[in-house]
Write a protein that holds these residues in place. Structure first.
Motif, PDB file in Angstrom:
ATOM      1  N   SER A 142     -36.017 -51.702  -4.977  1.00 33.76           N
ATOM      2  CA  SER A 142     -36.221 -52.236  -6.322  1.00 33.76           C
ATOM      3  C   SER A 142     -36.197 -53.756  -6.274  1.00 33.76           C
ATOM      4  O   SER A 142     -35.620 -54.342  -5.361  1.00 33.76           O
ATOM      5  N   PRO A 143     -36.815 -54.426  -7.260  1.00 38.38           N
ATOM      6  CA  PRO A 143     -36.754 -55.888  -7.291  1.00 38.38           C
ATOM      7  C   PRO A 143     -35.316 -56.376  -7.396  1.00 38.38           C
ATOM      8  O   PRO A 143     -34.497 -55.760  -8.071  1.00 38.38           O
ATOM      9  N   THR A 144     -35.021 -57.475  -6.725  1.00 36.78           N
ATOM     10  CA  THR A 144     -33.702 -58.079  -6.857  1.00 36.78           C
ATOM     11  C   THR A 144     -33.587 -58.727  -8.228  1.00 36.78           C
ATOM     12  O   THR A 144     -34.582 -58.888  -8.948  1.00 36.78           O
ATOM     13  N   SER A 145     -32.375 -59.113  -8.601  1.00 38.48           N
ATOM     14  CA  SER A 145     -32.188 -59.768  -9.897  1.00 38.48           C
ATOM     15  C   SER A 145     -32.968 -61.081  -9.958  1.00 38.48           C
ATOM     16  O   SER A 145     -33.509 -61.445 -11.007  1.00 38.48           O
ATOM     17  N   ARG A 146     -33.052 -61.771  -8.826  1.00 32.36           N
ATOM     18  CA  ARG A 146     -33.818 -63.025  -8.781  1.00 32.36           C
ATOM     19  C   ARG A 146     -35.306 -62.757  -8.974  1.00 32.36           C
ATOM     20  O   ARG A 146     -35.994 -63.482  -9.707  1.00 32.36           O
TER      21      ARG A 146
ATOM     22  N   ALA B 230     -35.949 -61.821 -12.608  1.00 36.14           N
ATOM     23  CA  ALA B 230     -35.911 -63.004 -13.477  1.00 36.14           C
ATOM     24  C   ALA B 230     -37.208 -63.799 -13.373  1.00 36.14           C
ATOM     25  O   ALA B 230     -37.733 -64.306 -14.384  1.00 36.14           O
ATOM     26  N   THR B 231     -37.745 -63.911 -12.158  1.00 31.58           N
ATOM     27  CA  THR B 231     -38.999 -64.644 -11.961  1.00 31.58           C
ATOM     28  C   THR B 231     -40.166 -63.919 -12.624  1.00 31.58           C
ATOM     29  O   THR B 231     -41.032 -64.547 -13.252  1.00 31.58           O
ATOM     30  N   LEU B 232     -40.201 -62.600 -12.486  1.00 34.61           N
ATOM     31  CA  LEU B 232     -41.253 -61.816 -13.139  1.00 34.61           C
ATOM     32  C   LEU B 232     -41.194 -61.969 -14.656  1.00 34.61           C
ATOM     33  O   LEU B 232     -42.226 -62.120 -15.324  1.00 34.61           O
TER      34      LEU B 232
END
Length: 204
Positions: free
Chosen positions: A51-55, A58-60
């Motif tokens: 899954s996407p990281t929190s960073r 946030a960028t997405l």
């Protein structure tokens, strides 16, 4: 042992390459704090998270909101004209659609099920035979054999995974641990799948 040292050892075990996990666990008490910190700082993880990281999330979200601000008041055709190379066959998201996607990114989906396909060349021939035996056992719950390899269902916790993998080589257990830590629910060992960096390859 101090709390700081305990945390350092835990972080080093998490950061290390899967194939080095057992060697590190056996010798960790003899290693200095500086050596453990180097493992944490410089050891690259071979697997991407499921899954996407929190960073990344946030960028997405930032990119979505920026796109939303730029395209406010536009119709689909006008918005697509801003980046025609990106919208050759699809129309862009606008307004409420962007809000819905942002909400989806902000809301984890506990029912999402992810699998990682890995070449069977990352396991030994002996482990392949043993996986076949496990798959055919009457009580088999985590292993399934197929023509081109095996499916291995990841248990909920790492301790349960290690118990489930009892009898397999340390190399295969380390691979399973790495896949579990990356957030995948299933390891698909397939002769036609890609090899991944950081793990040994066996010819058989």
């Amino acid at each position: 042992m101090s709390t700081d040292r305990e945390q350092l050892e835990k972080d080093a075990l998490i950061a290390c390459q899967a194939v080095d996990y057992y060697d590190l666990a056996d010798n960790i008490s003899e290693m200095s704090d500086a050596e453990l910190q180097r493992i944490i700082d410089y050891n690259e993880k071979p697997l991407e998270s499921a899954s996407p990281t929190s960073r990344e999330t946030a960028t997405l979200l930032a990119a979505l909101r920026y796109w939303q601000s730029v395209t406010t008041g536009m119709d689909y055709k006008e918005a697509a004209a801003l980046m025609p190379e990106m919208f050759t066959s699809e129309t862009p998201l606008l307004d409420e659609d962007i809000d819905a996607l942002a909400e989806k990114l902000n809301t984890p989906n506990p029912s999402a099920y992810s699998a990682l396909a890995v070449s069977t060349r990352h396991i030994t021939e002996e482990d392949s035979k043993f996986l076949g035996q496990l798959s055919r056992a009457p009580s088999a719950m985590h292993f399934m054999e197929r023509e081109t390899g095996y499916f291995i269902k990841m248990p909920e916790c790492e301790d349960a995974l290690v118990k489930t993998a009892h009898g397999l080589s340390e190399i295969t257990v380390a691979l399973m641990v790495e896949v579990h830590r990356a957030g995948y629910h299933m390891l698909e060992l397939d002769r036609d799948a890609e090899e991944i960096g950081g793990f040994p390859v066996f010819d058989w």
